[in-house]
Design an enzyme around this catalytic site. Structure first.
Site, PDB file in Angstrom:
ATOM      1  N   LYS A  44      69.606  -8.930  71.472  1.00  0.00           N
ATOM      2  CA  LYS A  44      68.548  -7.974  71.120  1.00  0.00           C
ATOM      3  C   LYS A  44      67.246  -8.319  71.854  1.00  0.00           C
ATOM      4  O   LYS A  44      66.525  -7.430  72.319  1.00  0.00           O
ATOM      5  CB  LYS A  44      68.311  -7.968  69.610  1.00  0.00           C
ATOM      6  CG  LYS A  44      67.240  -6.991  69.125  1.00  0.00           C
ATOM      7  CD  LYS A  44      67.584  -5.572  69.506  1.00  0.00           C
ATOM      8  CE  LYS A  44      66.697  -4.500  68.908  1.00  0.00           C
ATOM      9  NZ  LYS A  44      65.359  -4.831  68.547  1.00  0.00           N
ATOM     10  N   GLU A  90      63.780  -3.249  77.926  1.00  0.00           N
ATOM     11  CA  GLU A  90      63.018  -2.079  77.459  1.00  0.00           C
ATOM     12  C   GLU A  90      61.570  -2.117  77.963  1.00  0.00           C
ATOM     13  O   GLU A  90      61.020  -1.092  78.366  1.00  0.00           O
ATOM     14  CB  GLU A  90      63.069  -2.101  75.935  1.00  0.00           C
ATOM     15  CG  GLU A  90      62.506  -0.939  75.209  1.00  0.00           C
ATOM     16  CD  GLU A  90      62.555  -1.205  73.702  1.00  0.00           C
ATOM     17  OE1 GLU A  90      63.651  -1.462  73.158  1.00  0.00           O
ATOM     18  OE2 GLU A  90      61.484  -1.186  73.065  1.00  0.00           O
TER      19      GLU A  90
END
Lengths: 309, 309, 309, 309
Positions: C167, C174
């Site tokens: 993550k 991102e």
């Protein structure tokens, strides 16, 4: 004055010599029997006057410095003082100081700059610790720092840790400076217009805005090997650059230049780049672009290029 | 409708097929006799109705596009229209339009995205030109762009040059996206904790914030070659990335990510880095640090490290 | 099945709803009395069957997660299982797992992506833990992840910590993706040629290489506010970006794009940049270049410019 | 010897003085009647011996230099020589040389470094041109460059254009150096441990690896204004930095540090960043993250953060 010096590598041996030349007695210890003055750390401690001892530690940072500090905590007496002159991480200083303080021993962290040239020129020193501890060690600092009108090369930066913090930032800057000169060197070397790269950079050492000691060294290196034909493009990094970027992240300080210089070193040591393989694979997927097979010297012929698609 | 298409490489041949499937007649010309429909550019022009011709040019940008446009200016008639669908530099569009306008021929620049997948999925189109010229060519754009609810994949960006400008920026973004995924890939691949990099990235293709078509392609590439063992870390760049950074500089727009992605490609193609040789040489000068001799596999042994000095 | 869910903020409340819609009973606890199902963590634990409990923790990472895990270690029974679905630092997972294991309680770390859209679309999930613990929690993961053919949106990455590691990297990517689109947006917005930035980026959502969910969102944002007139250029960062760069440094992985994206956020939050003040001061020193007085709107007039000197 | 000097701004006026102090007669022309020696360029030309004239041009690069060169081409006689000492783009030199050559006038491009300190210290000079033209101008170069053992501060880099090319790269390096020091300054200033930033950087000026003239200047600036309270974080760029990055792109030379320094300057001058607005808008879209309304001083309260989603 009579001090102890633990670690007689390139830096330590030079410093022993410079301190002695200033009239301070130095007993040095190193595991290498060819350079050591005494056979053991215990012998070094015994050679010095209890309660007045100053022991300068000049060994690789991390576990080796940790071990030496723990040993000294055990061997030294209340009133003694340890100076860590290595490139320790500044956050290690407080634990070291605390371990020594349990035995009544003081601690000063000293960032030392100047490399192999410090013997001749004196070392730039930036130290952290209590005013009293720093004051006690001043004769040693005076011996090491540049003399006369260049005596500015010493600063008491702040409390324990501050010396190594300043040294860390110093080295982070150094990464950026070196990369800036290196990019400029490559831009000169890549251009036909420039008939003599070494002469051009030599001219920069006088009168220009970019003149510096690092530039002097780069010109010296070019004099010895004009196109660096004998040297590999493989650059180590030694911790301070990483810590500087870690610190920038922690303090939310933008550090694009120092981080770029650090990453360029990482990349220089990769035989092949997994990331760039991924980019090559991606281009092949979407555009049918030619890729080079691993190990190939030339690119696979392909249909006429149609750019990035 | 009956149009001409010059350039039947990977992209052009696919586009001919897609336009034909939409019911538009296409006469294609390519210097490759195996794929061409007519033997010459002249024959292509003659096959189309004078004054109503639309000729789509799909050849490599730069000198080849320049030459085709000059040839068409000579061969076409007033009222005809040329569309440059290649990856031309947007500042070349105005001169091309002017050269054609001297002969009464219109010009539209069309950025085309979608790569080899465009045949199946439709192409993203961004075009520049006068409303009239763009309107005339709409049947062709409709044939090429994604159908139905995805018909958004077309935009009239602005006057001549605007289509290629948008395509240039699109590709600049693409450089940044690819490098971001690639860095993430390397961080997964470098970590023992991650037992299956491909499965991890595959999971990202659904539901996550980073899902994208490029990610789908990267997963596909990993499926074919899980650690990119058969691919070299050598990445071409095709002009648009460079132009994007040039443009950023011209407009004083900070572009740290796109430029970093571009420079990573440059570095990927360097057998050795002159800049990093310079940094290695500098470190040796000031610190007596070990360097690797050119061509060596291992670093020269040296005295105990003394960090960056 | 009946599980507990601690933390009913934006993400937690949505997840409770989605899990319930899948037919799993959920007892939620939050300190906010308006959203909680039970008055205390103790009540939540009591509502579930001892030895078979699954408690999903969805609270801010760091001290709050630490505290909840410690409380659960005290309250739960051997055979129970805790899932940390927050954005915890992956190196915190092993200590959390160990603290729970002392009480016979299992632990799974789950990276959850999808934001406020996950309620509708399903969440991308990447988890770490033992095969047995992960297996037990599969009904919950199945409820949360995208359904049907998009069920790929789940991966068991590896042992404890692996889920949050994946993550973290996901979020690092991102950062890079967002900055790439943002730089491209600025290049479109800065150019007269582009008559409609929103329409141009909308066209990119179909058929192009840069199409993605983030691009869809950016177009949505532009639709609501075409030039972002109502929004400040102030961008928070939430930990994962910093950790990703820290990890890159630790693994010696070059991460120029992700770090550039992170530093751009840092810079966005600085009312004024100390570094750029220093550069301005330097230019004034060597070149007598004009500087802007702090707070001034216009630059101080100066003699004709002589460039960088 | 008697030469002409066109442009008596900060740099030109200082250079006139330094050349005169070396015993060379100088007739200077400037549009500013308070500093000029003659009322017109024509008068300057007439004051010098035809066929032996040397005219040093020291005006802003670009259109003003273009105009002066065109005027001189018209006014000068065969055998005369023009030296462009401004910061012209190196690709402008060849056209200037050609325009002058049509009238039998020679041309030398001279990069001049040293800023306002050059009057006292001498200027670093890097020149391009034919050996004959350079030889003729040597007395002027000798007057300008640092004296005695520092006379290295001159180099004949190569043919026409080479001097300005070297100056361009010099300035690109300068951007990187300044940014490296600036980042280090900010890291010192942001840390409580460092009690006196100015004293710390002052200590670096002696004995350390990072010592340089720029560091001396930065310390001087800090002495005058310890936290740069009176200076804005707004940094101009003057062309050479942009050209250096353009050149790096053209030569496919990775220049991450110089480009990062350039982009930091761009960002310093943006009242608000369109790109960072886009990133803020994106975060709001996918995560419901709080954004700051334009002009607001504080962030809008929001639900408990759940990181990047």
């Amino acid at each position: 004055m009579h001090i102890g010096l633990v670690g007689l590598g390139k830096m330590g041996a030079n410093m022993r010599r410079r301190i002695r030349e200033a009239g301070i007695e130095v007993t040095g210890f190193d595991r290498n029997p060819e350079v050591t003055d005494v056979p053991s750390l215990e012998a070094l401690v015994e050679a010095l006057p209890a309660g007045e001892r100053i022991v300068w530690v000049m060994v690789p940072s991390g576990p080796i410095t940790d071990a030496v500090v723990q040993d000294l905590a055990r061997l030294l007496s209340p009133g003694d003082l340890v100076i860590d002159g290595g490139n320790s991480y500044y956050q290690d200083d407080e634990p070291h100081a605390a371990a020594l303080a349990e035995h009544g021993v003081g601690f000063v962290d000293a960032g030392v700059s100047g490399g192999i040239w410090g013997l001749e020129n004196g070392y730039g020193l930036m130290v952290g610790g209590s005013p009293q501890d720093v004051e006690r060690a001043m004769p040693v600092f005076d011996a090491l720092r540049p003399p006369g009108e260049r005596a500015d090369g010493f600063v008491h930066v702040g409390p324990v840790g501050a010396g190594h913090y300043a040294k860390m930032v110093h080295n982070g800057i150094e990464y950026g400076l070196m990369q800036a000169y290196a990019e400029g060197y490559e831009l000169l070397a890549a251009k036909d217009l420039v008939t003599d790269v070494q002469a051009t950079m030599r001219a920069w050492t006088q009168g220009t805005v970019v003149r510096s000691w690092l530039l002097d060294l780069l010109v010296q290196a070019l004099t010895e090997d004009p196109r660096f034909g004998a040297i590999d493009d493989w650059v180590e990094d030694s911790g301070e650059g990483r810590w500087t970027v870690d610190e920038a992240i922690d303090l939310a300080v933008p550090a694009p230049v120092i981080s770029a210089a650090l990453f360029a070193r990482f990349a220089s040591r990769q035989g092949e780049s997994p990331a760039m393989k991924a980019v090559a694979a991606l281009r092949q997927q979407f555009g049918g672009h030619a890729v080079r097979a691993a190990g190939a010297e030339t690119v696979t012929p392909s249909a006429p290029p149609t750019s990035e698609a």
